[in-house]
Design a protein around this motif. Structure first.
Motif, PDB file in Angstrom:
ATOM      1  N   GLN A  14       0.839  -1.187   0.000  1.00  0.00           N
ATOM      2  CA  GLN A  14       0.000   0.000   0.000  1.00  0.00           C
ATOM      3  C   GLN A  14       0.883   1.249   0.000  1.00  0.00           C
ATOM      4  OE1 GLN A  14      -3.430   0.078  -0.057  1.00  0.00           O
ATOM      5  NE2 GLN A  14      -3.401  -2.158  -0.319  1.00  0.00           N
ATOM      6  N   ARG A  15       0.412   2.273  -0.684  1.00  0.00           N
ATOM      7  CA  ARG A  15       1.166   3.529  -0.667  1.00  0.00           C
ATOM      8  C   ARG A  15       1.277   4.054   0.748  1.00  0.00           C
ATOM      9  NH1 ARG A  15      -1.608   7.526  -4.513  1.00  0.00           N
ATOM     10  NH2 ARG A  15      -2.096   5.629  -5.666  1.00  0.00           N
ATOM     11  N   GLY A  16       2.405   4.680   1.020  1.00  0.00           N
ATOM     12  CA  GLY A  16       2.648   5.232   2.351  1.00  0.00           C
ATOM     13  C   GLY A  16       3.346   4.276   3.302  1.00  0.00           C
ATOM     14  N   THR A  17       3.404   3.006   2.943  1.00  0.00           N
ATOM     15  CA  THR A  17       4.078   2.032   3.797  1.00  0.00           C
ATOM     16  C   THR A  17       5.531   1.876   3.366  1.00  0.00           C
ATOM     17  OG1 THR A  17       3.441   0.147   2.404  1.00  0.00           O
ATOM     18  CG2 THR A  17       1.921   0.808   4.160  1.00  0.00           C
ATOM     19  N   MET A  83       6.218   4.565   0.440  1.00  0.00           N
ATOM     20  CA  MET A  83       6.111   4.203  -0.975  1.00  0.00           C
ATOM     21  C   MET A  83       4.964   4.887  -1.696  1.00  0.00           C
ATOM     22  SD  MET A  83       7.106   0.178  -1.002  1.00  0.00           S
ATOM     23  CE  MET A  83       6.132  -0.269   0.433  1.00  0.00           C
ATOM     24  N   SER A  84       5.206   5.141  -2.970  1.00  0.00           N
ATOM     25  CA  SER A  84       4.195   5.651  -3.884  1.00  0.00           C
ATOM     26  C   SER A  84       4.191   4.751  -5.121  1.00  0.00           C
ATOM     27  CB  SER A  84       4.501   7.090  -4.281  1.00  0.00           C
ATOM     28  OG  SER A  84       5.679   7.137  -5.045  1.00  0.00           O
ATOM     29  N   PRO A  85       3.168   4.842  -5.961  1.00  0.00           N
ATOM     30  CA  PRO A  85       3.147   3.998  -7.171  1.00  0.00           C
ATOM     31  C   PRO A  85       4.393   4.147  -8.040  1.00  0.00           C
ATOM     32  CG  PRO A  85       0.984   4.925  -6.793  1.00  0.00           C
ATOM     33  CD  PRO A  85       1.895   5.554  -5.778  1.00  0.00           C
ATOM     34  N   GLU A  86       5.039   5.305  -7.983  1.00  0.00           N
ATOM     35  CA  GLU A  86       6.247   5.513  -8.788  1.00  0.00           C
ATOM     36  C   GLU A  86       7.411   4.645  -8.326  1.00  0.00           C
ATOM     37  OE1 GLU A  86       3.370   8.289  -9.382  1.00  0.00           O
ATOM     38  OE2 GLU A  86       4.409   8.090  -7.452  1.00  0.00           O
ATOM     39  N   ALA A 100      41.536  -8.840  -9.607  1.00  0.00           N
ATOM     40  CA  ALA A 100      41.536  -9.032 -11.050  1.00  0.00           C
ATOM     41  C   ALA A 100      40.495 -10.067 -11.465  1.00  0.00           C
ATOM     42  CB  ALA A 100      42.919  -9.487 -11.499  1.00  0.00           C
ATOM     43  N   ASN A 101      39.939  -9.830 -12.640  1.00  0.00           N
ATOM     44  CA  ASN A 101      39.047 -10.803 -13.275  1.00  0.00           C
ATOM     45  C   ASN A 101      37.799 -11.108 -12.466  1.00  0.00           C
ATOM     46  OD1 ASN A 101      40.736 -11.155 -15.522  1.00  0.00           O
ATOM     47  ND2 ASN A 101      42.045 -12.496 -14.326  1.00  0.00           N
ATOM     48  N   THR A 102      37.390 -10.218 -11.609  1.00  0.00           N
ATOM     49  CA  THR A 102      36.139 -10.462 -10.900  1.00  0.00           C
ATOM     50  C   THR A 102      34.983  -9.961 -11.761  1.00  0.00           C
ATOM     51  OG1 THR A 102      34.995 -10.211  -8.801  1.00  0.00           O
ATOM     52  CG2 THR A 102      36.047  -8.274  -9.680  1.00  0.00           C
ATOM     53  N   GLU A 103      33.802 -10.202 -11.329  1.00  0.00           N
ATOM     54  CA  GLU A 103      32.621  -9.733 -12.043  1.00  0.00           C
ATOM     55  C   GLU A 103      31.543  -9.436 -11.026  1.00  0.00           C
ATOM     56  OE1 GLU A 103      31.932 -13.740 -13.973  1.00  0.00           O
ATOM     57  OE2 GLU A 103      29.864 -13.149 -13.552  1.00  0.00           O
ATOM     58  N   ALA A 104      30.537  -8.726 -11.460  1.00  0.00           N
ATOM     59  CA  ALA A 104      29.397  -8.425 -10.601  1.00  0.00           C
ATOM     60  C   ALA A 104      28.334  -9.498 -10.794  1.00  0.00           C
ATOM     61  CB  ALA A 104      28.829  -7.047 -10.944  1.00  0.00           C
ATOM     62  N   PHE A 105      27.816 -10.027  -9.694  1.00  0.00           N
ATOM     63  CA  PHE A 105      26.747 -11.014  -9.726  1.00  0.00           C
ATOM     64  C   PHE A 105      25.460 -10.359  -9.250  1.00  0.00           C
ATOM     65  CE2 PHE A 105      29.440 -14.622 -10.531  1.00  0.00           C
ATOM     66  CZ  PHE A 105      30.659 -14.263  -9.978  1.00  0.00           C
ATOM     67  N   PHE A 106      24.351 -10.830  -9.810  1.00  0.00           N
ATOM     68  CA  PHE A 106      23.072 -10.222  -9.494  1.00  0.00           C
ATOM     69  C   PHE A 106      22.125 -11.243  -8.881  1.00  0.00           C
ATOM     70  CE2 PHE A 106      23.200  -5.977 -11.336  1.00  0.00           C
ATOM     71  CZ  PHE A 106      24.343  -6.048 -12.108  1.00  0.00           C
ATOM     72  N   GLY A 107      21.334 -10.767  -7.919  1.00  0.00           N
ATOM     73  CA  GLY A 107      20.236 -11.554  -7.422  1.00  0.00           C
ATOM     74  C   GLY A 107      19.103 -11.544  -8.434  1.00  0.00           C
ATOM     75  N   GLN A 108      18.064 -12.333  -8.138  1.00  0.00           N
ATOM     76  CA  GLN A 108      16.949 -12.444  -9.088  1.00  0.00           C
ATOM     77  C   GLN A 108      15.992 -11.280  -8.962  1.00  0.00           C
ATOM     78  OE1 GLN A 108      15.115 -16.206  -9.505  1.00  0.00           O
ATOM     79  NE2 GLN A 108      16.985 -17.102 -10.298  1.00  0.00           N
ATOM     80  N   GLY A 109      16.209 -10.438  -7.963  1.00  0.00           N
ATOM     81  CA  GLY A 109      15.409  -9.237  -7.876  1.00  0.00           C
ATOM     82  C   GLY A 109      14.159  -9.380  -7.033  1.00  0.00           C
ATOM     83  N   THR A 110      13.660  -8.240  -6.607  1.00  0.00           N
ATOM     84  CA  THR A 110      12.400  -8.132  -5.877  1.00  0.00           C
ATOM     85  C   THR A 110      11.459  -7.272  -6.701  1.00  0.00           C
ATOM     86  OG1 THR A 110      13.448  -8.344  -3.709  1.00  0.00           O
ATOM     87  CG2 THR A 110      11.273  -7.280  -3.790  1.00  0.00           C
ATOM     88  N   ARG A 111      10.374  -7.871  -7.129  1.00  0.00           N
ATOM     89  CA  ARG A 111       9.391  -7.136  -7.936  1.00  0.00           C
ATOM     90  C   ARG A 111       8.382  -6.481  -7.003  1.00  0.00           C
ATOM     91  NH1 ARG A 111       7.946  -7.394 -13.313  1.00  0.00           N
ATOM     92  NH2 ARG A 111       9.387  -9.132 -13.596  1.00  0.00           N
ATOM     93  N   LEU A 112       8.421  -5.165  -6.945  1.00  0.00           N
ATOM     94  CA  LEU A 112       7.574  -4.405  -6.032  1.00  0.00           C
ATOM     95  C   LEU A 112       6.492  -3.671  -6.808  1.00  0.00           C
ATOM     96  CD1 LEU A 112       6.868  -3.020  -3.316  1.00  0.00           C
ATOM     97  CD2 LEU A 112       8.649  -1.341  -3.829  1.00  0.00           C
ATOM     98  N   THR A 113       5.259  -3.861  -6.363  1.00  0.00           N
ATOM     99  CA  THR A 113       4.128  -3.120  -6.909  1.00  0.00           C
ATOM    100  C   THR A 113       3.487  -2.332  -5.785  1.00  0.00           C
ATOM    101  OG1 THR A 113       3.716  -4.843  -8.553  1.00  0.00           O
ATOM    102  CG2 THR A 113       1.930  -3.275  -8.138  1.00  0.00           C
ATOM    103  N   VAL A 114       3.338  -1.038  -5.991  1.00  0.00           N
ATOM    104  CA  VAL A 114       2.738  -0.172  -4.979  1.00  0.00           C
ATOM    105  C   VAL A 114       1.362   0.270  -5.485  1.00  0.00           C
ATOM    106  CG1 VAL A 114       2.999   1.902  -3.576  1.00  0.00           C
ATOM    107  CG2 VAL A 114       5.024   0.620  -4.321  1.00  0.00           C
ATOM    108  N   VAL A 115       0.354   0.019  -4.662  1.00  0.00           N
ATOM    109  CA  VAL A 115      -1.021   0.337  -5.085  1.00  0.00           C
ATOM    110  C   VAL A 115      -1.626   1.418  -4.192  1.00  0.00           C
ATOM    111  CG1 VAL A 115      -1.370  -1.934  -6.089  1.00  0.00           C
ATOM    112  CG2 VAL A 115      -1.967  -1.535  -3.681  1.00  0.00           C
TER     113      VAL A 115
END
Lengths: 115, 114
Positions: A14-17, A83-86, A100-115
């Protein structure tokens, strides 16, 4: 390599949380980063999470809106405050080791929807 | 400041046709360059990277890229597309010489048609 676990994987709020996203790595890493990917867009760096000190924020992002913690070399949290919808986006944790020779690894992400 | 331009937002190809995804960068220092792939509802996976040395870099899944300093380009190619290659591809450059903090291009969606 590094295995990254992000929680939650998705949420509808919810927005505002506030929502705190966790990033856990299976080994110690030097660098941890938080990115935002808005719908249909590329990734934008929010901040670098520094172990034992305040995070370093990129232009356009502030600590009051996106407080970050990094208590040790394997864990970090990102909070999206008032939070806001934006704020609806995918938030990704990224980690890397220096050297040397390192790389950046990524998580699978958090999909956030604000209503 | 460094920046990345991906010239095509979407590239359609037929299966088994060659693929080229274009990337141009701007950097005042020797760049570190990367290509990442993002499959639907997944995180980013590194395809390949250029740090120094040979300008032709080979990556996973048959992809390769060539660093051309004179053209400030780092285009991604593959001789023959597979249906499984359909995904979003991001070109990235490191910031301030540290190749862990990345600046991403807008992304190119590769659509593979039978």
């Amino acid at each position: 390599s590094a295995v990254i676990s992000q929680k939650p994987s998705r949420d509808i709020c919810q927005r505002g949380t506030s929502l705190t996203i966790q990033c856990q790595v299976d080994s110690q890493v030097t660098m941890m980063f938080w990115y935002r990917q808005q719908p249909g867009q590329s990734l934008t760096l929010i901040a670098t999470a520094n172990q034992g000190s305040e995070a370093t924020y990129e232009s356009g992002f502030v600590i009051d809106k996106f407080p970050i913690s990094r208590p040790n070399l394997t864990f970090s949290t990102l909070t999206v405050s008032n939070m806001s919808p934006e704020d609806s986006s995918i938030y990704l944790c990224s980690v890397a080791r220096t050297g040397a020779n390192t790389e950046a690894f990524f998580g699978q992400g958090t999909r956030l929807t604000v209503v | 400041a460094q920046s990345v331009t991906q010239l095509d937002s979407q590239v359609p190809v037929f299966e088994e046709a060659p693929v080229e995804l274009r990337c141009n960068y701007s950097s005042s220092v020797p760049p570190y360059l990367f290509w990442y792939v993002q499959y639907p509802n997944q995180g980013l996976q590194l395809l390949l990277k250029y740090l120094s040395g040979s300008t032709l870099v080979k990556g996973i899944n048959g992809f390769e890229a060539e660093f051309k300093k004179s053209e400030t380009s780092f285009h991604l190619t593959k001789p023959s597309a597979h249906m499984s290659d359909a995904a979003e591809y991001f070109c990235a450059v490191s910031d301030s010489g540290g190749y862990n903090k990345l600046i991403f291009g807008a992304g190119t969606r590769l659509a593979v048609h039978p």
